[in-house]
Design an enzyme around this catalytic site. Structure first.
Site, PDB file in Angstrom:
ATOM      1  N   THR A 187      -0.790   5.995   3.020  1.00  0.00           N
ATOM      2  CA  THR A 187      -2.136   5.144   3.093  1.00  0.00           C
ATOM      3  C   THR A 187      -1.761   3.991   4.453  1.00  0.00           C
ATOM      4  OG1 THR A 187      -2.849   5.002   0.934  1.00  0.00           O
ATOM      5  CG2 THR A 187      -3.595   3.361   2.381  1.00  0.00           C
ATOM      6  N   ILE A 218       0.870  -1.012  -0.006  1.00  0.00           N
ATOM      7  CA  ILE A 218       0.121  -0.179   0.004  1.00  0.00           C
ATOM      8  C   ILE A 218       0.917   1.189  -0.013  1.00  0.00           C
ATOM      9  CG2 ILE A 218      -2.068  -0.990   1.183  1.00  0.00           C
ATOM     10  CD1 ILE A 218      -1.366   0.168   3.701  1.00  0.00           C
ATOM     11  N   ASP A 219       0.307   2.295  -0.421  1.00  0.00           N
ATOM     12  CA  ASP A 219       1.169   3.602  -0.446  1.00  0.00           C
ATOM     13  C   ASP A 219       1.679   3.909   0.846  1.00  0.00           C
ATOM     14  OD1 ASP A 219       0.525   3.641  -3.305  1.00  0.00           O
ATOM     15  OD2 ASP A 219      -1.359   5.069  -2.825  1.00  0.00           O
ATOM     16  N   LYS A 220       2.788   4.809   0.800  1.00  0.00           N
ATOM     17  CA  LYS A 220       3.453   5.303   1.918  1.00  0.00           C
ATOM     18  C   LYS A 220       2.425   6.139   2.793  1.00  0.00           C
ATOM     19  CE  LYS A 220       6.519   9.208   3.263  1.00  0.00           C
ATOM     20  NZ  LYS A 220       7.417  10.303   2.856  1.00  0.00           N
ATOM     21  N   ARG A 227      -7.398   5.854  -5.416  1.00  0.00           N
ATOM     22  CA  ARG A 227      -6.859   7.468  -6.008  1.00  0.00           C
ATOM     23  C   ARG A 227      -7.299   7.892  -7.069  1.00  0.00           C
ATOM     24  NH1 ARG A 227      -0.918   7.658  -3.371  1.00  0.00           N
ATOM     25  NH2 ARG A 227      -1.121  10.033  -3.832  1.00  0.00           N
TER      26      ARG A 227
END
Length: 348
Positions: free
Chosen positions: A156, A152-154, A255
């Site tokens: 998130t 998962i994104d930084k 997103r």
């Protein structure tokens, strides 16, 4: 275009591959330095030109100068004398919030701000650095990253499953590929979402102009198939709290999909959500939004629920987390604001 940095030593010149990009079918002729500028995060044109002058940039296995034109289907590689820093993995004693662990796997609740794996500009402090410290001999995934089944994104927060054995890695990876895992995210998005629930099914690929972003493509031959199911949980007038369930796991999927339908995630600066997209011109409202951004200095996205079949017991297990405090606080601010302010009144 696709990219997959891999550690590969060239037997002829003992150089290590740091980047590998394949130009798409529709690539128009473009200088290789500009081509790489669009793809390598934090790179400068000067550094790229220096690499070309040193003979470190190859197109179709031939060293080229910085003014060489990249064309459709070309393979561009950057080869340097040292291995990529992300593969010189240093174990770090970073605490992990482990919600489940057995001999096969563990489930981690990642804090916002933690990068999942080392990459350009982030060589320490990542989840993988922490995993390397706390666990030995984790299996490698297809990108040579220990334990990671997905990411998962930084900025998130939320749940990730980590494989501890080769059997678990193979079994879990197949579930994500076959779309049989369960993943639910909670997001706060700009605007009043019209439908109570819906499905977004649009291909996602690298943005043609801003290579740090992903984008939706109408052409079926571009991007990768992506499906997001969303459901409204609570409406606050200018923003909406939603649940998103993923069928696919494309980069920045929620997103990008939510922005595509006109509802960019709240304070998602990369996709334009870090400014006021809905609301009034009143000074007090601007101050309220600025206060919300300070309370939640990231995109409002949390991986809340994760479910999958256990690789040994074959039992379907599901994990659920509370929203992190920063999201709870911002949601409460909006809940209170919406009780005393209505869009109709303010825009009258």
């Amino acid at each position: 275009m696709t990219s997959k940095p891999i550690v590969e030593q060239d037997p002829d010149d003992e150089l290590y591959e740091h980047y590998r990009f394949e130009a798409g079918k529709g690539q128009q002729p473009l200088r290789v330095d500009k081509f790489l500028m669009n793809l390598v995060e934090n790179a400068t044109r000067n550094k790229i030109q220096q690499a070309a002058a040193a003979g470190n940039i190859y197109v179709n296995d031939i060293a080229v100068k910085s003014n060489h034109k990249v064309k459709s289907n070309d393979v561009v590689r950057v080869l340097l004398e040292h291995p990529p820093y992300e593969y010189l993995l240093e174990p770090e004693n970073i605490p992990l919030n482990i919600v489940f662990e057995d001999d096969q796997l563990l489930v981690v609740n990642k804090e916002p701000g933690m990068v999942v794996h080392p990459g350009h500009g982030n060589y320490s402090g990542t989840l993988v650095n922490a995993l390397a410290y706390h666990f030995e001999n984790l299996p490698m995934n297809s990108s040579d990253r220990p334990g990671l089944v997905h990411r998962i994104d930084k900025d998130t927060s939320g749940l990730l499953v980590v494989a501890k054995t080769d059997q678990a890695m193979a079994y879990l990876t197949k579930q994500f590929a076959d779309k049989t895992s369960e993943r639910e995210y909670i997001a706060l998005v700009w605007g009043n979402v019209n439908d109570d629930e819906g499905t977004i099914e649009d291909n996602i690929g690298r943005h043609v102009k801003d290579r740090m972003q992903m984008a939706v493509f109408a052409d079926e031959d571009q991007g990768k198939h992506a499906v997001t199911h969303y459901k409204v949980l609570e409406r606050f007038g200018y923003v909406t709290l939603i649940s998103c369930k993923l069928e696919t796991g494309r980069t920045h999927q929620i997103r990008v999909h939510m922005k595509h339908i006109g509802h960019t995630l709240f304070n998602d600066a990369r996709y334009g959500g870090g400014r006021i997209l809905k609301g009034t011109t009143f000074t007090k409202y601007k101050q309220f939004i600025e206060n919300c951004f300070k309370t939640l200095p990231r995109q409002a996205l949390h991986a809340k629920t994760l479910g999958f079949e256990h690789p040994v017991t074959k039992e379907f297990i599901r994990f659920d987390t509370e929203l992190p405090q920063d999201m709870q606080d911002v949601i409460e601010k909006w809940r209170n604001y919406s009780k005393s302010h209505t869009p109709e009144e303010e825009e009258a």
